[in-house]
Write an enzyme that holds these catalytic residues in place. Structure first.
Site, mmCIF file in Angstrom:
data_model
loop_
_atom_site.group_PDB
_atom_site.id
_atom_site.type_symbol
_atom_site.label_atom_id
_atom_site.label_comp_id
_atom_site.label_asym_id
_atom_site.label_seq_id
_atom_site.Cartn_x
_atom_site.Cartn_y
_atom_site.Cartn_z
ATOM 1 N N ASN A 9 8.559 40.378 36.182
ATOM 2 C CA ASN A 9 7.436 39.342 36.183
ATOM 3 C C ASN A 9 7.091 39.043 37.688
ATOM 4 O O ASN A 9 7.974 38.555 38.471
ATOM 5 C CB ASN A 9 8.048 38.138 35.624
ATOM 6 C CG ASN A 9 7.474 36.757 35.880
ATOM 7 O OD1 ASN A 9 6.164 36.748 36.070
ATOM 8 N ND2 ASN A 9 8.105 35.790 35.716
ATOM 9 N N LYS A 11 4.958 36.873 38.800
ATOM 10 C CA LYS A 11 4.672 35.667 39.152
ATOM 11 C C LYS A 11 3.310 35.491 39.884
ATOM 12 O O LYS A 11 2.576 36.256 39.826
ATOM 13 C CB LYS A 11 5.921 34.761 39.860
ATOM 14 C CG LYS A 11 7.022 34.997 39.205
ATOM 15 C CD LYS A 11 8.236 34.194 39.843
ATOM 16 C CE LYS A 11 9.437 34.402 38.745
ATOM 17 N NZ LYS A 11 10.662 33.517 39.075
ATOM 18 N N HIS A 96 8.296 30.034 30.385
ATOM 19 C CA HIS A 96 8.962 30.274 31.589
ATOM 20 C C HIS A 96 9.282 28.868 32.281
ATOM 21 O O HIS A 96 8.553 27.972 32.078
ATOM 22 C CB HIS A 96 8.068 31.136 32.558
ATOM 23 C CG HIS A 96 9.220 31.678 33.559
ATOM 24 N ND1 HIS A 96 9.563 30.862 34.642
ATOM 25 C CD2 HIS A 96 9.565 32.840 33.848
ATOM 26 C CE1 HIS A 96 10.356 31.447 35.619
ATOM 27 N NE2 HIS A 96 10.365 32.782 35.106
ATOM 28 N N GLU A 98 9.549 27.883 34.996
ATOM 29 C CA GLU A 98 8.593 27.470 36.165
ATOM 30 C C GLU A 98 7.343 26.647 35.261
ATOM 31 O O GLU A 98 6.778 25.907 35.976
ATOM 32 C CB GLU A 98 8.072 28.469 37.066
ATOM 33 C CG GLU A 98 9.006 28.720 37.837
ATOM 34 C CD GLU A 98 9.076 30.474 38.292
ATOM 35 O OE1 GLU A 98 8.232 31.065 38.120
ATOM 36 O OE2 GLU A 98 10.157 30.849 38.845
ATOM 37 N N GLU A 168 17.074 32.595 30.546
ATOM 38 C CA GLU A 168 17.050 32.628 32.036
ATOM 39 C C GLU A 168 17.572 31.262 32.522
ATOM 40 O O GLU A 168 16.799 30.160 32.712
ATOM 41 C CB GLU A 168 15.594 32.697 32.587
ATOM 42 C CG GLU A 168 14.946 33.957 32.437
ATOM 43 C CD GLU A 168 13.770 34.233 33.117
ATOM 44 O OE1 GLU A 168 13.805 35.349 33.564
ATOM 45 O OE2 GLU A 168 13.189 33.543 33.301
ATOM 46 N N GLY A 174 15.568 32.841 41.121
ATOM 47 C CA GLY A 174 15.112 33.163 42.514
ATOM 48 C C GLY A 174 16.023 32.547 43.698
ATOM 49 O O GLY A 174 15.667 32.186 44.751
ATOM 50 N N SER A 214 17.795 36.271 38.978
ATOM 51 C CA SER A 214 18.471 36.977 40.356
ATOM 52 C C SER A 214 18.887 38.389 39.927
ATOM 53 O O SER A 214 20.075 38.751 40.471
ATOM 54 C CB SER A 214 19.241 36.040 40.967
ATOM 55 O OG SER A 214 18.808 35.269 41.651
HETATM 56 P P1 PGA Z 1 14.313 36.332 39.755
HETATM 57 O O1 PGA Z 1 13.275 35.668 38.703
HETATM 58 O O2 PGA Z 1 14.445 37.607 39.379
HETATM 59 O O3 PGA Z 1 13.252 36.132 41.031
HETATM 60 O O4 PGA Z 1 15.300 35.356 39.818
HETATM 61 C C1 PGA Z 1 13.550 35.669 37.187
HETATM 62 C C2 PGA Z 1 12.266 35.129 36.521
HETATM 63 O O5 PGA Z 1 12.137 34.205 36.885
HETATM 64 O O6 PGA Z 1 11.797 35.752 35.506
#
Ligand code: PGA
Length: 251
Positions: A9, A11, A96, A98, A168, A174, A214
């Site tokens: 992803n 983003k 997601h 976010e 997640e 992140g 992460s």
């Molecule tokens: P990340 O993001 O690997 O940077 O933690 C995962 C995600 O949001 O799908």
């Protein structure tokens, strides 16, 4: 029979030009005879160009980060599933954290998006997961079960088998702080048993459940080798071809 899926992803990162370069680097190193599925999920604006770079590869697919649930019409700024499909998109991330957090997307609207994807033959990658506060006050299991129930359980069993679930934990996204393999496996097992209770064994055995938060080359193998973890949804590390390839190798 489930197989490993590794989704990147991106983003809101990379320009179209940078995205194509990244896709080309990933295509160049990937093993085509592999049974793993790899999904690249760039911003909407890069979909066509990235799709062009994937033509020589047999196991890399194109995904989108979001969609709207109506097919067409006066919905300024939105992108429909038929538009995505016409660009070669096969997978769509739905819900997601976010989007839940910054754009206030709720389970009810996500259920509509899931339905729209399935109606057009695209696979939703439905995200669930708890915040740090919810983990610490012990409400996380209820939160995750609710996200699954309200976002997915309107589907019949055959449709649900075509959904990918991604667990997640928001506190791991992140932050560099990944869930331990044991913590992740616990939730994956729980989600699978919840699906079994609501549906049947066939359905719970068929649904792929990915872990995200992460995931890095050094943590990927142990996480992905847990019994109920069918792969990873990778954010940050998917922006670096060497790291992303190392995660694919680890699967
Ligand atoms: P990340 O993001 O690997 O940077 O933690 C995962 C995600 O949001 O799908």
């Amino acid at each position: 029979m489930r197989h490993k899926i590794i989704a990147g992803n991106w983003k809101m990162n990379t320009t179209p030009e940078e995205g194509v370069k990244l896709a080309q680097q990933i295509v160049a190193t990937i093993n085509n005879s592999d049974s793993k599925k790899v999904i690249l999920i760039p911003p909407f604006t890069h979909l066509s160009a990235v799709q062009n770079s994937l033509k020589s590869s047999q196991n890399i697919y194109l995904g989108a980060q979001n969609c709207y649930y109506r097919d067409e019409g006066a919905f300024t700024g939105e992108i429909s599933v038929p538009i995505l499909k016409s660009l070669g998109v096969k997978y769509v991330i739905i819900g997601h954290s976010e989007r839940r957090q910054h754009f206030r997307e709720k389970n009810e609207v996500l259920a509509e998006k899931v339905k729209a994807c399935l109606k057009h033959g695209l696979t939703p990658v439905y995200c669930c997961g708890e915040t740090l506060q919810q983990r610490e006050n012990d409400s996380y299991i209820q939160i995750i079960l609710n996200q699954l129930r309200e976002g997915l359980f309107h589907l019949d069993d055959k449709s649900l088998q075509n959904v990918i679930v991604a667990y997640e934990p928001v506190w791991a996204i992140g932050t560099g702080r990944t869930a331990s393999p044991k913590q992740a496996q616990e939730i994956h097992e729980l989600a699978r048993s919840f699906i079994r209770d609501r549906y049947n064994n066939e359905t719970s055995d068929a649904v792929h459940i990915l872990y995200g938060g992460s995931v890095k080359p050094d943590t990927a193998a142990e996480i992905m080798h847990q019994e109920d973890i069918d792969g990873a949804l990778v954010g940050g590390a998917s922006l670096n071809a060497a790291d992303f390839n190392a995660i694919i190798e680890a699967a």
